[in-house]
Structure formats: C-alpha cells, structure tokens
Design a protein around this motif. Structure first.
Motif, PDB file in Angstrom:
ATOM      1  N   ALA A 195       0.822  -1.216   0.000  1.00  0.00           N
ATOM      2  CA  ALA A 195       0.000   0.000   0.000  1.00  0.00           C
ATOM      3  C   ALA A 195       0.855   1.264   0.000  1.00  0.00           C
ATOM      4  CB  ALA A 195      -0.935   0.002   1.203  1.00  0.00           C
ATOM      5  N   LYS A 196       0.264   2.335  -0.508  1.00  0.00           N
ATOM      6  CA  LYS A 196       0.886   3.661  -0.473  1.00  0.00           C
ATOM      7  C   LYS A 196       0.443   4.352   0.820  1.00  0.00           C
ATOM      8  CE  LYS A 196      -1.024   4.663  -4.385  1.00  0.00           C
ATOM      9  NZ  LYS A 196      -1.480   5.434  -5.574  1.00  0.00           N
ATOM     10  N   VAL A 197       1.418   4.846   1.593  1.00  0.00           N
ATOM     11  CA  VAL A 197       1.123   5.368   2.927  1.00  0.00           C
ATOM     12  C   VAL A 197       1.761   6.743   3.101  1.00  0.00           C
ATOM     13  CG1 VAL A 197       1.252   4.930   5.404  1.00  0.00           C
ATOM     14  CG2 VAL A 197       1.143   3.006   3.803  1.00  0.00           C
ATOM     15  N   ALA A 198       0.948   7.721   3.483  1.00  0.00           N
ATOM     16  CA  ALA A 198       1.449   9.033   3.888  1.00  0.00           C
ATOM     17  C   ALA A 198       1.673   8.999   5.390  1.00  0.00           C
ATOM     18  CB  ALA A 198       0.452  10.127   3.520  1.00  0.00           C
ATOM     19  N   VAL A 199       2.882   9.296   5.830  1.00  0.00           N
ATOM     20  CA  VAL A 199       3.259   9.119   7.230  1.00  0.00           C
ATOM     21  C   VAL A 199       3.431  10.462   7.932  1.00  0.00           C
ATOM     22  CG1 VAL A 199       5.004   8.200   8.805  1.00  0.00           C
ATOM     23  CG2 VAL A 199       4.383   6.926   6.735  1.00  0.00           C
ATOM     24  N   ILE A 200       2.745  10.609   9.055  1.00  0.00           N
ATOM     25  CA  ILE A 200       3.037  11.687  10.000  1.00  0.00           C
ATOM     26  C   ILE A 200       3.661  11.006  11.206  1.00  0.00           C
ATOM     27  CG2 ILE A 200       2.084  13.441  11.551  1.00  0.00           C
ATOM     28  CD1 ILE A 200      -0.084  13.964   9.567  1.00  0.00           C
ATOM     29  N   GLY A 201       4.960  11.161  11.376  1.00  0.00           N
ATOM     30  CA  GLY A 201       5.635  10.450  12.450  1.00  0.00           C
ATOM     31  C   GLY A 201       7.132  10.625  12.373  1.00  0.00           C
ATOM     32  N   GLU A 202       7.830   9.830  13.160  1.00  0.00           N
ATOM     33  CA  GLU A 202       9.272   9.953  13.255  1.00  0.00           C
ATOM     34  C   GLU A 202       9.951   8.726  12.647  1.00  0.00           C
ATOM     35  OE1 GLU A 202      10.203  11.088  17.299  1.00  0.00           O
ATOM     36  OE2 GLU A 202       8.801  12.764  17.230  1.00  0.00           O
ATOM     37  N   GLU A 203      11.263   8.647  12.778  1.00  0.00           N
ATOM     38  CA  GLU A 203      12.035   7.659  12.033  1.00  0.00           C
ATOM     39  C   GLU A 203      11.601   6.222  12.313  1.00  0.00           C
ATOM     40  OE1 GLU A 203      14.258   6.287   9.201  1.00  0.00           O
ATOM     41  OE2 GLU A 203      13.968   8.429   9.573  1.00  0.00           O
ATOM     42  N   GLY A 204      11.248   5.924  13.570  1.00  0.00           N
ATOM     43  CA  GLY A 204      10.821   4.569  13.888  1.00  0.00           C
ATOM     44  C   GLY A 204       9.598   4.137  13.097  1.00  0.00           C
ATOM     45  N   LEU A 205       8.683   5.076  12.857  1.00  0.00           N
ATOM     46  CA  LEU A 205       7.470   4.766  12.099  1.00  0.00           C
ATOM     47  C   LEU A 205       7.793   4.600  10.616  1.00  0.00           C
ATOM     48  CD1 LEU A 205       4.463   4.313  12.214  1.00  0.00           C
ATOM     49  CD2 LEU A 205       4.107   6.789  12.079  1.00  0.00           C
ATOM     50  N   LEU A 206       8.606   5.499  10.080  1.00  0.00           N
ATOM     51  CA  LEU A 206       8.998   5.402   8.673  1.00  0.00           C
ATOM     52  C   LEU A 206       9.743   4.089   8.411  1.00  0.00           C
ATOM     53  CD1 LEU A 206      10.165   9.081   8.192  1.00  0.00           C
ATOM     54  CD2 LEU A 206       8.310   7.981   6.912  1.00  0.00           C
ATOM     55  N   GLU A 207      10.624   3.721   9.322  1.00  0.00           N
ATOM     56  CA  GLU A 207      11.391   2.486   9.176  1.00  0.00           C
ATOM     57  C   GLU A 207      10.479   1.264   9.175  1.00  0.00           C
ATOM     58  OE1 GLU A 207      14.406   0.148  12.083  1.00  0.00           O
ATOM     59  OE2 GLU A 207      15.030   2.198  11.569  1.00  0.00           O
ATOM     60  N   ALA A 208       9.494   1.266  10.071  1.00  0.00           N
ATOM     61  CA  ALA A 208       8.564   0.138  10.151  1.00  0.00           C
ATOM     62  C   ALA A 208       7.731   0.014   8.878  1.00  0.00           C
ATOM     63  CB  ALA A 208       7.656   0.294  11.365  1.00  0.00           C
ATOM     64  N   VAL A 209       7.287   1.142   8.355  1.00  0.00           N
ATOM     65  CA  VAL A 209       6.470   1.145   7.136  1.00  0.00           C
ATOM     66  C   VAL A 209       7.255   0.572   5.965  1.00  0.00           C
ATOM     67  CG1 VAL A 209       5.390   2.656   5.428  1.00  0.00           C
ATOM     68  CG2 VAL A 209       4.935   3.006   7.859  1.00  0.00           C
ATOM     69  N   ARG A 210       8.473   1.060   5.794  1.00  0.00           N
ATOM     70  CA  ARG A 210       9.297   0.559   4.681  1.00  0.00           C
ATOM     71  C   ARG A 210       9.660  -0.902   4.885  1.00  0.00           C
ATOM     72  NH1 ARG A 210      12.212   6.053   5.432  1.00  0.00           N
ATOM     73  NH2 ARG A 210      11.247   7.349   3.805  1.00  0.00           N
ATOM     74  N   GLY A 211       9.903  -1.293   6.138  1.00  0.00           N
ATOM     75  CA  GLY A 211      10.264  -2.673   6.428  1.00  0.00           C
ATOM     76  C   GLY A 211       9.147  -3.655   6.143  1.00  0.00           C
ATOM     77  N   ALA A 212       7.900  -3.168   6.126  1.00  0.00           N
ATOM     78  CA  ALA A 212       6.745  -4.027   5.835  1.00  0.00           C
ATOM     79  C   ALA A 212       6.416  -4.063   4.343  1.00  0.00           C
ATOM     80  CB  ALA A 212       5.531  -3.552   6.630  1.00  0.00           C
ATOM     81  N   GLY A 213       7.293  -3.461   3.520  1.00  0.00           N
ATOM     82  CA  GLY A 213       7.075  -3.483   2.078  1.00  0.00           C
ATOM     83  C   GLY A 213       6.059  -2.471   1.599  1.00  0.00           C
ATOM     84  N   LEU A 214       5.774  -1.461   2.429  1.00  0.00           N
ATOM     85  CA  LEU A 214       4.832  -0.409   2.055  1.00  0.00           C
ATOM     86  C   LEU A 214       5.588   0.760   1.439  1.00  0.00           C
ATOM     87  CD1 LEU A 214       2.719  -0.508   5.342  1.00  0.00           C
ATOM     88  CD2 LEU A 214       2.249  -1.704   3.193  1.00  0.00           C
ATOM     89  N   ASN A 215       4.884   1.593   0.708  1.00  0.00           N
ATOM     90  CA  ASN A 215       5.499   2.714  -0.003  1.00  0.00           C
ATOM     91  C   ASN A 215       5.102   4.038   0.632  1.00  0.00           C
ATOM     92  OD1 ASN A 215       6.686   1.223  -2.405  1.00  0.00           O
ATOM     93  ND2 ASN A 215       4.543   0.591  -2.549  1.00  0.00           N
ATOM     94  N   VAL A 216       6.084   4.824   1.044  1.00  0.00           N
ATOM     95  CA  VAL A 216       5.820   6.130   1.631  1.00  0.00           C
ATOM     96  C   VAL A 216       5.627   7.141   0.509  1.00  0.00           C
ATOM     97  CG1 VAL A 216       6.703   7.953   3.123  1.00  0.00           C
ATOM     98  CG2 VAL A 216       7.163   5.560   3.686  1.00  0.00           C
ATOM     99  N   VAL A 217       4.428   7.667   0.407  1.00  0.00           N
ATOM    100  CA  VAL A 217       4.098   8.658  -0.626  1.00  0.00           C
ATOM    101  C   VAL A 217       3.222   9.739   0.001  1.00  0.00           C
ATOM    102  CG1 VAL A 217       4.175   6.904  -2.458  1.00  0.00           C
ATOM    103  CG2 VAL A 217       1.986   7.500  -1.405  1.00  0.00           C
TER     104      VAL A 217
END
Length: 276
Positions: free
Chosen positions: A97-119
């Motif tokens: 899934a494409k995910v817009a993230v409001i958060g800090e590095e731990g959240l961004l790292e978890a999102v990318r680690g789950a194969g999700l796309n930060v957009v």
C-alpha cells in the motif's frame, strides 16, 4: 484477584508473555528493581516473551539499546512497537500500500520494512504517530487526504507522553485534532486496541488464551489484554498503585487476573508457576 491455583494443570500455564515497558520495567532511563532478574528468569525458563510498547518513534534497535544501557537484557527482535503493529496491519489489509506518514524515524522504518510505499500523493492510507516536528501544514495535508478518501490509521491513543520537563502531547492528541477536522475516526493500533496484541501474538506463534499480558496501566496494558482475550497481570510499579487502583479500574473498565506489588513478587510468582 484470581490467581493460578496449584490444582491447575500444566496446560493452563502461559506459553508466552507480552510485557509492557515504561512503568513496568523502567521509569524513563532508570531500571525498575528486578527488571533484569525477571528477564534472566524468563530466558532460564525458555519462556517466550515480547516487549510490547505503544512507542512509535523509536525503532526496535533503539528501544533495545536503551534497555541494555539500563542493564535490562534486550534484543531488537524482543521488541514489538505500535509502529510495527501499524505497518503489519496495513500490509495485511493491502500489501504494498501507499502510505502518507506523520511520524518519526521509527514509524517510517517500520512502514518501509513491511514493504509499504511512503508517498504523499494519492495515498491509500494516512498513518499518524507521534511527531515532534509537527506543523500546521502537515495536519492540513493529512486532513485533506483523509477527506479525499485515504484510510486513517493512528499508531496509539496516548494523549500524553512523559518527558524530562513533564508530560507533553502524545500521538493521541495529534490524532484528536486530525479526527476532529476530517470527521473520520481512525483505526487505532496500540493498546488498549487488540490489534497490536494480535500482531505480537502472531509473532510469538501462540493463541490469546495461552498468553499473559504484564503491565502497570489498567487503561492500556490490562484493557488491551482483556480486549485481545489474554490473561493479564498488573504490577504496581508505575501508573497504578493501591490508592488509585479502584478508581482506575472503574475508569478503565478493565481488571487483571492477577496483581503483583512489584517485580520481585512477579519473579516469585512466575518461579512458583514453572518450578512446581
């Protein structure tokens, strides 16, 4: 409170523990007496466990390093954060899934680690955690995206966070603003929601009925255990004490299966269960 009785068979013993962190094993950067011995006991008993935390800002590596610095045995694979829970939930709903993230590095790292796309253009979801670099523009964009059809996910509902200068607004306070403006209630991942607990149970490979949740907060830890169908044990090492227990129990609408005054009593309790 109900305790495990001597008549219960081995099948009634927990096969894994879900353990809270701040207020249960440490206060800030100071280990609570007995936390190191508790973890060493669990290792000796070969009893599986995970540290389950609503913290979405720090990576498991960072959490483990902080615990090690206090003298508590911990490895990154022992840690299950609300950021990991949120990423796993989204990946389960929509892989990649494409995910817009409001958060800090731990959240961004978890999102990318789950194969999700930060957009930040046409995302499937807006995922919000604690963000100490929050701006009005970030909130406005999140509201616009959610009102435009993106799903709303919040890592945890904590309104306040402890800090060196006192409490500060937590992820739940930010989420309250986004919810009020968007008119959309987010999916909440962290405690007291059962979602984070279910992610942790899946990692341990056990059913809820075979897990024991340990924590200091009736409204988060114990309520999450109740909501997930786990047994729970309250330690009076943090939020809850003898004086406020009844008021907090009524306020939370949650009750533990067992209470221990401190970690030393918890160590004795676990030892008695597994060394009969």
């Amino acid at each position: 409170m109900a305790a495990y009785s001597s008549e219960q068979t081995q099948t009634a013993l927990p096969q894994g523990l879900l353990i809270d962190l701040d207020g249960t094993l440490f206060h800030g950067s100071v280990m609570i007496d007995g936390a190191d011995r508790l973890i060493r006991l669990l290792k000796e008993l070969e009893l599986p466990y995970l540290f389950v935390t609503n913290n979405s800002s720090a990576s498991p590596e960072t959490v483990a390093e902080r615990m090690q610095a206090m003298g508590i045995p911990a490895e990154p694979e022992d840690v299950c954060t609300s950021a990991q829970g949120a990423a796993a939930y989204i990946a389960g709903e929509k892989p990649g899934a494409k995910v817009a993230v409001i958060g800090e590095e731990g959240l961004l790292e978890a999102v990318r680690g789950a194969g999700l796309n930060v957009v930040y253009q046409n995302p499937d979801y807006v995922l919000q955690g604690i963000d100490r670099g929050l701006t009005y523009d970030k909130v406005a964009e999140a509201v616009r995206l959610i009102r435009g059809g993106a799903g709303s996910i919040m890592t945890n509902p904590d309104l306040l966070l402890p800090s060196e200068g006192g409490v500060i607004p937590g992820a739940g306070s930010i989420g309250a603003m986004i919810q009020a403006a968007s008119g959309v209630q987010p999916v909440v991942i962290g405690k007291p929601s059962p979602i984070l607990m279910n992610v942790a149970l899946e990692r341990l490979g056990i059913g809820a009925e075979r897990a024991l949740v340990i924590g200091d907060n009736l409204a988060t830890d114990i309520a999450a255990g109740n909501n997930a169908g786990c047994r729970s044990l309250l330690v009076m090492t943090g939020i809850t004490n003898k004086d406020n227990y009844e008021a907090l129990r009524l306020q939370a609408g949650a009750e533990p299966d067992q209470i221990c005054e401190d970690l030393n009593e918890l160590i004795s309790y676990i030892s008695a269960m597994f060394r009969k």
